[in-house]
Design a protein around this motif. Structure first.
Motif, PDB file in Angstrom:
ATOM      1  N   ASN A 260      27.407 104.083 -37.099  1.00 20.02           N
ATOM      2  CA  ASN A 260      28.133 105.220 -37.682  1.00 20.02           C
ATOM      3  C   ASN A 260      29.562 104.869 -38.080  1.00 20.02           C
ATOM      4  O   ASN A 260      30.402 105.751 -38.267  1.00 20.02           O
ATOM      5  N   THR A 261      29.854 103.570 -38.196  1.00 19.39           N
ATOM      6  CA  THR A 261      31.174 103.130 -38.665  1.00 19.39           C
ATOM      7  C   THR A 261      30.996 102.012 -39.690  1.00 19.39           C
ATOM      8  O   THR A 261      29.925 101.409 -39.799  1.00 19.39           O
ATOM      9  N   ARG A 262      32.060 101.708 -40.395  1.00 18.83           N
ATOM     10  CA  ARG A 262      31.998 100.673 -41.435  1.00 18.83           C
ATOM     11  C   ARG A 262      31.876  99.262 -40.878  1.00 18.83           C
ATOM     12  O   ARG A 262      31.437  98.357 -41.575  1.00 18.83           O
ATOM     13  N   ASN A 263      32.278  99.074 -39.628  1.00 18.09           N
ATOM     14  CA  ASN A 263      32.226  97.726 -39.050  1.00 18.09           C
ATOM     15  C   ASN A 263      30.951  97.494 -38.236  1.00 18.09           C
ATOM     16  O   ASN A 263      30.935  96.705 -37.302  1.00 18.09           O
ATOM     17  N   SER A 264      29.888  98.203 -38.590  1.00 18.27           N
ATOM     18  CA  SER A 264      28.546  97.986 -38.002  1.00 18.27           C
ATOM     19  C   SER A 264      28.490  98.281 -36.505  1.00 18.27           C
ATOM     20  O   SER A 264      27.729  97.633 -35.776  1.00 18.27           O
ATOM     21  N   GLY A 265      29.275  99.213 -36.042  1.00 20.26           N
ATOM     22  CA  GLY A 265      29.244  99.611 -34.637  1.00 20.26           C
ATOM     23  C   GLY A 265      28.885 101.080 -34.498  1.00 20.26           C
ATOM     24  O   GLY A 265      28.568 101.774 -35.464  1.00 20.26           O
ATOM     25  N   HIS A 266      28.937 101.536 -33.247  1.00 19.91           N
ATOM     26  CA  HIS A 266      28.635 102.943 -32.950  1.00 19.91           C
ATOM     27  C   HIS A 266      29.843 103.529 -32.222  1.00 19.91           C
ATOM     28  O   HIS A 266      30.172 103.121 -31.104  1.00 19.91           O
ATOM     29  N   LEU A 267      30.489 104.470 -32.869  1.00 23.78           N
ATOM     30  CA  LEU A 267      31.693 105.082 -32.304  1.00 23.78           C
ATOM     31  C   LEU A 267      31.309 106.272 -31.448  1.00 23.78           C
ATOM     32  O   LEU A 267      30.539 107.133 -31.868  1.00 23.78           O
TER      33      LEU A 267
END
Length: 289
Positions: free
Chosen positions: A185-192
């Motif tokens: 759910n973020t642009r850097n391929s992580g989950h915030l």
């Protein structure tokens, strides 16, 4: 992770130690004490117990998930009922009905250099467990004796939950087949995640209603007064079959996170028991209880 580390996490060393002792010590005790020629009186006993145990989840995927750090978890076995029958002073069977709380807790770690703690993951499983134990009692002491037991255990699921609770905001890793978090759910391929929120990863229908365990343990029995005696023991168990139901297994298979999940426990139990002794054979002063 090296092979020794993986084995020690899958099969906790204290659990293996108690298992080996429970298997080997009865033979040693039998050789040392022998069997008294008058030890043929049958008896029955009824009791109540309570206890606490260290618990583990044996699941390679969960233990190697980079978002989690497993921490030592303790759960209660608040109440239990026991019924046993001794064929003689040494050998018998015992059936119990015990409420056991199993599962494991984990720290949730952020995807940053410090691996900041973001919250906790709690896997909580509650069962009514029914062990059917074969029991050997050593020694000829009248007030104190040791006992060793082992056998199968049937576990009937009462409740189950797998919940992540986030105390802080932060970024979690998303790796196909390596994390149970799959949504980017973020642009850097992580989950915030946000502070004060939670996410559910499992519920009761994700787990089998019935599972089976192997149980082993040893302890001491001490006479209090008359037919009343107390027991204190150490017991370990490991489930034989998969904890999760077909629904739970299919859900994790969808994103390659499947692995056999088992439950292991090692704990202490204390109890009070009332023994009913057959009047046949032997003088009352020779009876252990």
């Amino acid at each position: 992770m090296n092979s020794f580390s993986l084995i020690s996490r899958r099969w906790p060393a204290p659990l293996l130690a108690v298992g080996m002792a429970a298997l080997l010590l009865p033979a040693t005790a039998s050789a040392q004490f022998g069997t008294r020629p008058d030890a043929t009186r049958p008896s029955a006993h009824l009791g109540i117990t309570t206890g606490v145990a260290a618990t583990w989840l044996v699941d390679n995927r969960l233990l190697e998930d980079p978002n989690y750090l497993d921490v030592q978890t303790y759960r209660r076995a608040p109440i239990g009922i026991t019924f046993g029958y001794h064929f003689n002073d040494r050998n018998g069977v015992q059936v119990e009905a015990v409420k056991t709380m199993q599962g494991a807790d984990f720290q949730i770690r952020a995807n940053d250099d410090d691996e900041t703690r973001l919250g906790t993951k709690n896997v909580r499983l509650t069962y009514w467990s029914v062990p059917v134990l074969f029991k050997y009692t050593s020694g000829a002491a009248r007030r104190t004796r040791f006992e060793f037991h082992g056998g199968p255990q049937f576990n009937f699921l009462s409740s189950a939950s797998d919940i992540n609770r986030y105390d802080r905001a932060g970024l979690l890793r998303v790796v196909q087949g390596k994390t149970d978090i799959t949504e980017i759910n973020t642009r850097n391929s992580g989950h915030l995640v946000k502070a004060g929120t939670q996410a559910q990863f499992g519920q009761q229908n994700d787990y089998r209603n019935t599972t089976f365990s192997a149980v082993f343990g040893m302890g001491v029995e001490v006479k209090i007064v008359g037919p009343l005696y107390a027991s204190a023991l150490v017991r370990g168990s490991i489930t034989v079959n998969e904890l999760r139901s077909d629904i739970g297994t299919e859900r994790v298979k969808k994103f390659g996170y499947e692995a056999k999940r088992q439950s292991a426990l090692l704990g202490g139990q204390i109890g009070l028991h009332w023994q009913f002794i057959s009047p046949e054979e032997g003088h009352p002063k020779d009876r252990p209880y």
